[in-house]
Design an enzyme around this catalytic site. Sequence first.
Site, short mmCIF file in Angstrom:
data_model
loop_
_atom_site.label_atom_id
_atom_site.label_comp_id
_atom_site.label_asym_id
_atom_site.label_seq_id
_atom_site.Cartn_x
_atom_site.Cartn_y
_atom_site.Cartn_z
N ARG A 56 25.53 14.58 -18.04
CA ARG A 56 24.47 13.72 -17.17
C ARG A 56 24.50 12.42 -17.56
O ARG A 56 24.01 11.58 -16.74
CB ARG A 56 23.00 14.40 -17.32
CG ARG A 56 21.95 13.63 -16.66
CD ARG A 56 20.49 14.36 -16.85
NE ARG A 56 20.03 14.71 -17.86
CZ ARG A 56 19.53 13.77 -18.73
NH1 ARG A 56 19.43 12.60 -18.37
NH2 ARG A 56 19.05 14.33 -20.11
N TYR A 110 22.68 1.68 7.00
CA TYR A 110 22.71 3.15 6.94
C TYR A 110 21.10 3.58 6.87
O TYR A 110 20.14 3.29 6.31
CB TYR A 110 23.46 3.60 5.91
CG TYR A 110 23.31 5.08 5.57
CD1 TYR A 110 23.48 6.06 6.51
CD2 TYR A 110 22.89 5.82 4.55
CE1 TYR A 110 23.39 7.40 6.65
CE2 TYR A 110 22.68 6.91 4.24
CZ TYR A 110 22.74 8.05 5.26
OH TYR A 110 22.68 9.25 5.18
N ASP A 182 27.24 -2.12 0.40
CA ASP A 182 27.76 -1.17 0.66
C ASP A 182 28.92 -1.17 1.53
O ASP A 182 28.80 -1.52 2.72
CB ASP A 182 26.52 -0.20 1.35
CG ASP A 182 27.18 1.23 1.65
OD1 ASP A 182 28.01 1.40 1.71
OD2 ASP A 182 26.22 1.89 1.91
N LYS A 207 32.69 9.82 1.81
CA LYS A 207 33.28 9.56 3.16
C LYS A 207 34.83 9.32 2.74
O LYS A 207 35.44 10.23 2.19
CB LYS A 207 32.72 8.40 3.71
CG LYS A 207 31.31 8.30 3.52
CD LYS A 207 30.62 9.15 4.46
CE LYS A 207 29.19 9.20 4.53
NZ LYS A 207 28.14 10.68 4.66
C1 LIG Z 1 27.24 3.62 4.89
C2 LIG Z 1 26.64 4.64 4.07
N1 LIG Z 1 25.98 4.31 2.92
C3 LIG Z 1 25.80 5.40 2.24
C4 LIG Z 1 25.40 6.59 2.46
C5 LIG Z 1 24.79 7.95 2.00
O1 LIG Z 1 26.04 8.50 1.22
P1 LIG Z 1 25.84 9.98 0.67
O2 LIG Z 1 25.51 10.97 2.02
O3 LIG Z 1 26.84 10.48 -0.09
O4 LIG Z 1 24.66 10.15 -0.39
C6 LIG Z 1 25.92 6.87 3.95
C7 LIG Z 1 26.23 8.40 4.30
O5 LIG Z 1 26.33 8.74 5.57
C8 LIG Z 1 26.55 5.89 4.65
O6 LIG Z 1 27.28 6.12 5.89
#
Ligand SMILES: Cc1ncc(COP(=O)(O)O)c(C=O)c1O
Length: 339
Positions: A56, A110, A182, A207
């Site tokens: 962890r 997102y 991001d 992804k």
């Molecule tokens: C641009 C973006 N950031 C963050 C996330 C969140 O990722 P996770 O589902 O791995 O928590 C997503 C999920 O679709 C995303 O498309």
Amino acid sequence: MAIESGGDPTSAPGLSTLGVHAGAEPGKPGDPVVPAIVQSATFFGGRRDDGLLYTRYGNNPLQLQVGRKVAALEGAEAAVVLGSGMGAIAATVLSLTEAGDHIVAARDLYGATRVLFEHELPRRGISTTFVDPEAPGAWRRALRKRTRMLYLEAPTNPTLRVPDPRTAAAAAQARGIPVVMDATFATPVNLRPLELGVDIVVHSATKYLGGHSDIIGGVVAGPASAIDAATEMMKLYGAAADPHMVWLLDRGLRTLDVRVRRHNANALAVARYLDGRREVRRVLYPGLQSHPDHARARELMPAGAGGMVSFVVRGGGGAADRFVDALRLVQVAPSLGGV
Ligand SMILES: Cc1ncc(COP(=O)(O)O)c(C=O)c1O
């Protein structure tokens, strides 16, 4: 500038090489070529001077090794792997803010990130101003005395806008606060956020980085002090990565460069095809001239605009549903970036 593969073999390693080798120690005879999954929650030791090893805490040997690989791919000092993309975003934000603080964020985010900023963080006393990053001076005008970070995403999910991180960086630098980005939809193959003034990059490794739709993971890359702080939040809020997931992420990273380049080519071909169809009202793909951020995407994402294509079918929701139902190969599922 994106690092191209296939260049001068005597020059610094490109992304395809880093994706395979970075973070690992050179092997000795008898060592496994593929790193071992260290599927252990805890490790012998832990007395006063030993330093505590506990999965962890993010100091499982494979977590550390893959963190070094991600740092190399982003050109960052350090990186940490977490249990999800949202875990990576939340740990980063929590490490930079406390009650009474303020965030400035681009408005296109997102969905879950938007909910975190708009509804969850206010419950912890942290407020966010959302700005249109294309409006001149928007970042600077939204800054307050207690602003602790700027946040943006590119390309955005789902409209694939490509805001310019340099504009955010200019506003942030004047105040000595970090820009967090991001870059999930871009990957380090298509966009180099740290070279554009961004301080901390986050990804949903679920992804493209994982690339096979079989893991939930996240990463944060940036200066060592920022990664230490995010790791501390990961420890306390319990967002650590499982060793088996980390092993699958490492496996995905080995092919990141080739996969993303193929995604780029395939998506551009699909976008061009859709753009020519009269049943399609609008195609949103930064690689097409018709996209509002096409020129910026060409400048900042020279390798390609990514594997996601959004489009609007003529005839509204009913027509869109009929279109989806008629697809023979493509099926509906959340997430993206997997082969
Ligand atoms: C641009 C973006 N950031 C963050 C996330 C969140 O990722 P996770 O589902 O791995 O928590 C997503 C999920 O679709 C995303 O498309």
